[in-house]
Each structure stands twice: as structure tokens, then as C-alpha cells.
Enzyme design. Structure first.
Site, PDB file in Angstrom:
ATOM      1  CG  HIS A  48       1.636   0.109  -5.093  1.00 36.14           C
ATOM      2  ND1 HIS A  48       2.293   0.368  -6.256  1.00 36.14           N
ATOM      3  CD2 HIS A  48       0.440   0.568  -5.058  1.00 36.14           C
ATOM      4  CE1 HIS A  48       1.623   0.184  -6.839  1.00 36.14           C
ATOM      5  NE2 HIS A  48       0.371   0.379  -6.619  1.00 36.14           N
ATOM      6  CB  THR A  50       5.249   4.632   1.141  1.00 33.20           C
ATOM      7  OG1 THR A  50       6.292   4.436   2.136  1.00 33.20           O
ATOM      8  CG2 THR A  50       3.990   4.316   0.419  1.00 33.20           C
ATOM      9  CD  GLU A 115       2.615   3.391  -3.325  1.00 37.38           C
ATOM     10  OE1 GLU A 115       2.954   2.290  -2.519  1.00 37.38           O
ATOM     11  OE2 GLU A 115       2.573   4.134  -3.900  1.00 37.38           O
ATOM     12  CG  HIS A 153       3.891  -2.309  -8.087  1.00 35.79           C
ATOM     13  ND1 HIS A 153       4.364  -0.903  -7.914  1.00 35.79           N
ATOM     14  CD2 HIS A 153       3.222  -2.018  -9.363  1.00 35.79           C
ATOM     15  CE1 HIS A 153       4.566  -0.434  -9.233  1.00 35.79           C
ATOM     16  NE2 HIS A 153       4.261  -1.270  -9.892  1.00 35.79           N
ATOM     17  CG  ASP A 163       5.732  -1.824  -4.689  1.00 37.79           C
ATOM     18  OD1 ASP A 163       6.221  -2.293  -5.657  1.00 37.79           O
ATOM     19  OD2 ASP A 163       4.926  -1.303  -4.531  1.00 37.79           O
TER      20      ASP A 163
HETATM   21 ZN    ZN Z   1       4.276   0.107  -5.945  1.00 35.90          ZN
END
Ligand code: ZN
Length: 252
Positions: A48, A50, A115, A153, A163
Site C-alpha cells: 500500500h 498511505t 503501508e 492494493h 495505491d
Molecule cells: Zn491501500
């Protein structure tokens, strides 16, 4: 000992026993425990970004009730390579949301979420990627997650997510042995190549084919293409990616 103090101790003991959760047992079966067990292991890793302005901001978001609902991830990596763990590997973090990849329909149960501190537009500094590669090496070794099983993601939720952004260095990750990357000099896709069948075989859900195509282009071409039909270059890359999934020609 005062009655109040005794009551306080009794309450503390009660709370303590409530915290130490007993193993979940199904009341309709007879419990005959086996020692041959361990915590379940994740099988895939989701990357991911953020899309926030700072690590401090994201640490807050990932650890509170949050305005948009509670979310979390197992790890967060700062732009300078600082690495935080927020959820234990064997616990289910809330990072993926609804979506699908291949036959996996509950990504949160099946995955580790990482993340990367990123505002949603910027590139990913070398220190951050180096730390990510070190973390992937640790996770894949320790949890026996296949090194190819690293996705974005947006791969699992192409209609909702974008993302990490198009600048994430998937090629560099593949050179370090993580994720997949088509061979650069792959030939054009053969005549009659079924692009959408190959997309599904590769893992993309096709509820919204245009969104899946955008995700594919973001990941393997680094572009935000808006052409809704796959072109020759999309087909060439996808064909190279699904080639290893095909049975050898010698099979009947
Ligand atoms: Zn994400």
C-alpha cells in the site's frame, strides 16, 4: 482486607481471565485437542501507499477509530526506511477491504499488509525500497510466503484503489526476487491470444474490466492509461506473465 479491596481483586482476576481467551471450541463437537497445530500463516503480501502527508499522521490513522472507520496494517515504512510493526504477523489487520485476487476472496485473512509512507503522487526513495526488500525477505523466509505472491492494493480492488501509485518500482522489486515481472524481450502475444481470459488466470477480478486494465497498466507499464481496450503492448506483457502458468506443449 477491606471488602472494597477484595472486590477490586476479584474484578481484576475476572478481567485477567477474560483477557486470556480460551481456545475457540465448537460446542456441537467433542473437544479432543491435538498438539499438532500452530497459528495460521498468511499466503500473500499486499503493498500500500498511505496517501497521507507523514508517518506521524499515518501512525495515528492506523491506530485509532479513524474518521472513515478503523483501519490498520501489519507494517509501515517511512520515506527514510524507518520500519514500524502495528499488528502481529499471525493476526488479521484491516488493510485490504473488499476485493479479490485469483481465488482469494478474503484478502485480510490471507495476507500481510505493508503501508509505505507516500503522499499518493511522489516516487519511493531508495532507502524506503531497500527496507521494504529486507522486510519481504524476512516475511517470505519466516512465514514461507511464495516470493512471487506480492501484489498492489489496486490489484485486488481495481475499482476502488490506486495505491501504491504508478511510480512504485515493481521492476526493481522483481530484480531483488519479489513479485513478478515480464521478460523485457518477450515476443508479441500470439494470434488469437485471449486477453481477458489471461487477465483472469493471472489473478484480476473482471467485474469492471476497464478498472482491471488500468491496474495492469499502472503495475506493468507505469502509466495511467485511459484507453479502455487492451493494445498490442498490453497483450505482449500479459502473455509473457501468464506463459509460466501454461502446461507444457507435450501434455495431451
Ligand atoms: Zn491501500
Amino acid at each position: 482486607m477491606s471488602p472494597h479491596f477484595r472486590a477490586a481483586i476479584a474484578l481484576a482476576l475476572l478481567l485477567l481471565s477474560a483477557c486470556a481467551a480460551p481456545p475457540a471450541r465448537n460446542p456441537i463437537a467433542r473437544w479432543v485437542p491435538s498438539p499438532n497445530e500452530e497459528p495460521r500463516r498468511p499466503v500473500i503480501i499486499v503493498i500500500h501507499a498511505t496517501e497521507q502527508e507523514s508517518v506521524a499522521r499515518s501512525l495515528h490513522t492506523l491506530r485509532t477509530a479513524n474518521r472513515g472507520g478503523p483501519v490498520s496494517a501489519h507494517y509501515l515504512i517511512g520515506r527514510g526506511g524507518d520500519l514500524y510493526q502495528l499488528v502481529a504477523d499471525e493476526r488479521r489487520a484491516w488493510h485490504a477491504g473488499g476485493g479479490r485476487w485469483g481465488r482469494i476472496t478474503d484478502l485480510n485473512s490471507a495476507s500481510i499488509g505493508i503501508e509505505l509512507d507516500n503522499d499518493g503522487e511522489a516516487g519511493f526513495p531508495p532507502a524506503q525500497i531497500q527496507r521494504l526488500i529486507a522486510l519481504l525477505d524476512d516475511l517470505c523466509t519466516r512465514l514461507r510466503i511464495p516470493r512471487s505472491q506480492i501484489i498492489a492494493h489496486y490489484d485486488l480492488a481495481p475499482t476502488r484503489k490506486r495505491d501504491p501509485n504508478r511510480l512504485f518500482p515493481w521492476r526493481e522489486l522483481a530484480q531483488a526476487g519479489f513479485g513478478v515481472w515480464p521478460s523485457e524481450d518477450a515476443p508479441p502475444a500470439p494470434e488469437g491470444f485471449d486477453f481477458w481470459l489471461a487477465m483472469a488466470a493471472f489473478g484480476y477480478a473482471l467485474d469492471d474490466p476497464e478498472a482491471a486494465l488500468r491496474a495492469f497498466r499502472r503495475r506493468f507499464r507505469g502509466i495511467e492509461g485511459d484507453d479502455s481496450q487492451p493494445g498490442a503492448e498490453d497483450a505482449r506483457l500479459l502473455n509473457a506473465l501468464v506463459q509460466p502458468l501454461r502446461p507444457p506443449a507435450s501434455l495431451p
